[in-house]
Design a protein around this motif. Structure first.
Motif, mmCIF file in Angstrom:
data_model
loop_
_atom_site.group_PDB
_atom_site.id
_atom_site.type_symbol
_atom_site.label_atom_id
_atom_site.label_comp_id
_atom_site.label_asym_id
_atom_site.label_seq_id
_atom_site.Cartn_x
_atom_site.Cartn_y
_atom_site.Cartn_z
ATOM 1 N N LYS A 1 39.922 20.549 28.346
ATOM 2 C CA LYS A 1 39.130 21.154 27.258
ATOM 3 C C LYS A 1 39.707 22.492 26.798
ATOM 4 N N LYS A 2 40.696 23.013 27.553
ATOM 5 C CA LYS A 2 41.279 24.332 27.286
ATOM 6 C C LYS A 2 40.190 25.406 27.297
ATOM 7 N N GLN A 3 39.451 25.401 28.398
ATOM 8 C CA GLN A 3 38.281 26.272 28.515
ATOM 9 C C GLN A 3 38.282 27.001 29.859
ATOM 10 N N GLY A 4 37.806 28.235 29.852
ATOM 11 C CA GLY A 4 37.652 29.012 31.069
ATOM 12 C C GLY A 4 36.437 29.914 30.961
ATOM 13 N N GLU A 5 35.988 30.393 32.110
ATOM 14 C CA GLU A 5 34.801 31.251 32.159
ATOM 15 C C GLU A 5 35.174 32.599 32.761
ATOM 16 N N PHE A 6 34.650 33.665 32.168
ATOM 17 C CA PHE A 6 34.841 35.007 32.715
ATOM 18 C C PHE A 6 33.756 35.338 33.716
ATOM 19 N N ALA A 7 34.149 36.090 34.733
ATOM 20 C CA ALA A 7 33.218 36.790 35.612
ATOM 21 C C ALA A 7 33.834 38.168 35.796
ATOM 22 N N TYR A 8 33.018 39.206 35.822
ATOM 23 C CA TYR A 8 33.560 40.556 35.894
ATOM 24 C C TYR A 8 32.572 41.499 36.553
ATOM 25 N N CYS A 9 33.135 42.549 37.142
ATOM 26 C CA CYS A 9 32.311 43.597 37.728
ATOM 27 C C CYS A 9 33.074 44.914 37.649
ATOM 28 N N ILE A 10 32.327 45.989 37.630
ATOM 29 C CA ILE A 10 32.900 47.335 37.547
ATOM 30 C C ILE A 10 32.222 48.197 38.602
ATOM 31 N N GLY A 11 32.950 49.132 39.158
ATOM 32 C CA GLY A 11 32.389 50.016 40.173
ATOM 33 C C GLY A 11 31.366 50.986 39.588
ATOM 34 N N LEU B 1 41.093 51.087 42.473
ATOM 35 C CA LEU B 1 40.543 49.836 41.959
ATOM 36 C C LEU B 1 39.150 50.131 41.414
ATOM 37 N N VAL B 2 38.940 49.880 40.127
ATOM 38 C CA VAL B 2 37.654 50.206 39.499
ATOM 39 C C VAL B 2 36.857 48.975 39.087
ATOM 40 N N GLY B 3 37.523 47.807 39.044
ATOM 41 C CA GLY B 3 36.809 46.602 38.645
ATOM 42 C C GLY B 3 37.648 45.348 38.825
ATOM 43 N N LEU B 4 36.982 44.213 38.625
ATOM 44 C CA LEU B 4 37.608 42.897 38.752
ATOM 45 C C LEU B 4 37.236 42.036 37.555
ATOM 46 N N VAL B 5 38.148 41.172 37.160
ATOM 47 C CA VAL B 5 37.884 40.185 36.119
ATOM 48 C C VAL B 5 38.478 38.858 36.574
ATOM 49 N N TYR B 6 37.635 37.843 36.575
ATOM 50 C CA TYR B 6 38.070 36.479 36.883
ATOM 51 C C TYR B 6 38.120 35.667 35.600
ATOM 52 N N ILE B 7 39.105 34.783 35.519
ATOM 53 C CA ILE B 7 39.024 33.634 34.616
ATOM 54 C C ILE B 7 38.921 32.455 35.564
ATOM 55 N N LYS B 8 37.761 31.801 35.564
ATOM 56 C CA LYS B 8 37.481 30.749 36.548
ATOM 57 C C LYS B 8 36.923 29.515 35.840
ATOM 58 N N GLU B 9 36.539 28.537 36.652
ATOM 59 C CA GLU B 9 35.983 27.285 36.094
ATOM 60 C C GLU B 9 36.875 26.747 34.988
ATOM 61 N N LEU B 10 38.176 26.766 35.244
ATOM 62 C CA LEU B 10 39.137 26.319 34.232
ATOM 63 C C LEU B 10 39.076 24.813 34.037
ATOM 64 N N ASN B 11 39.069 24.421 32.785
ATOM 65 C CA ASN B 11 39.162 23.016 32.422
ATOM 66 C C ASN B 11 40.334 22.918 31.450
ATOM 67 N N TRP B 12 41.481 22.502 31.986
ATOM 68 C CA TRP B 12 42.690 22.483 31.175
ATOM 69 C C TRP B 12 42.650 21.399 30.101
#
Length: 180
Positions: A90-100, A77-88
């Motif tokens: 508005k058809k909108q989402g927010e990315f959050a991500y991190c890498i080792g 596992l080298v990293g993570l990516v979220y699609i969060k804060e979804l507003n269906w």
């Protein structure tokens, strides 16, 4: 699910709990400022198991999407990516991500955000994707810019890291350009 030069991007799975715990603990110092909740929920294997169960359920319910980035050869596992804060609506989402630590500066996060953006537009039918980042997080700003996200505005006192004062954050957006 999705892959590119030596890496694959897959939805979080129950069997990821142990490797997630290892990833979080190994990268604790870099995660504590911008990922404090993910950090505190993954400090032991038992906590990670509970966290992963919750994230798998949220994924299936389309409440939040957590993807792992893994090296094809080692399965690490080298990293993570979220699609969060979804507003269906508005058809909108927010990315959050991190890498080792060992994988930063190799373009892995940029490529992943590019691929997952396409997934979000095509499979989830989102129209707007956001990245909210602190201006001093140069690597994250570069990911947003390299993936064609456009700076929109500064969000005053948007995020408060543990034990710090509220920070102004920068909002970047990417839009699904639907050709007609």
């Amino acid at each position: 699910m999705l892959s590119f030069k030596g890496y694959n991007i897959t939805p979080i799975q129950l069997q990821d709990a142990w490797s997630l715990c290892n990833f979080i603990v190994a990268n604790e110092e870099r995660l504590k400022r911008y990922f404090p909740k993910t950090l505190e929920q993954n400090l032991t294997p038992d906590l990670s198991k509970f966290f992963v169960e919750k994230k798998v359920k949220q994924f299936s319910l389309k409440e939040e999407f957590l993807f792992t980035i893994k090296a094809n050869e080692s399965g690490e596992l080298v990293g993570l990516v979220y699609i969060k804060e979804l507003n269906w609506d508005k058809k909108q989402g927010e990315f959050a991500y991190c890498i080792g630590y060992p994988f930063e500066g190799k373009g892995i996060t940029t490529k992943t955000i590019s691929i997952v953006s396409e997934y979000a537009f095509t499979d989830l039918n989102l129209e707007t994707l956001q990245i909210i980042v602190h201006k001093d997080n140069i690597a994250s700003v570069k990911v947003a810019e390299n993936c064609n996200f456009i700076w929109k505005r500064t969000l005053n006192n948007e995020f408060t890291p543990s034990g710090e004062r509220p920070l102004n954050m920068e909002l970047y957006e990417l839009y699904n350009e639907i050709e007609t």
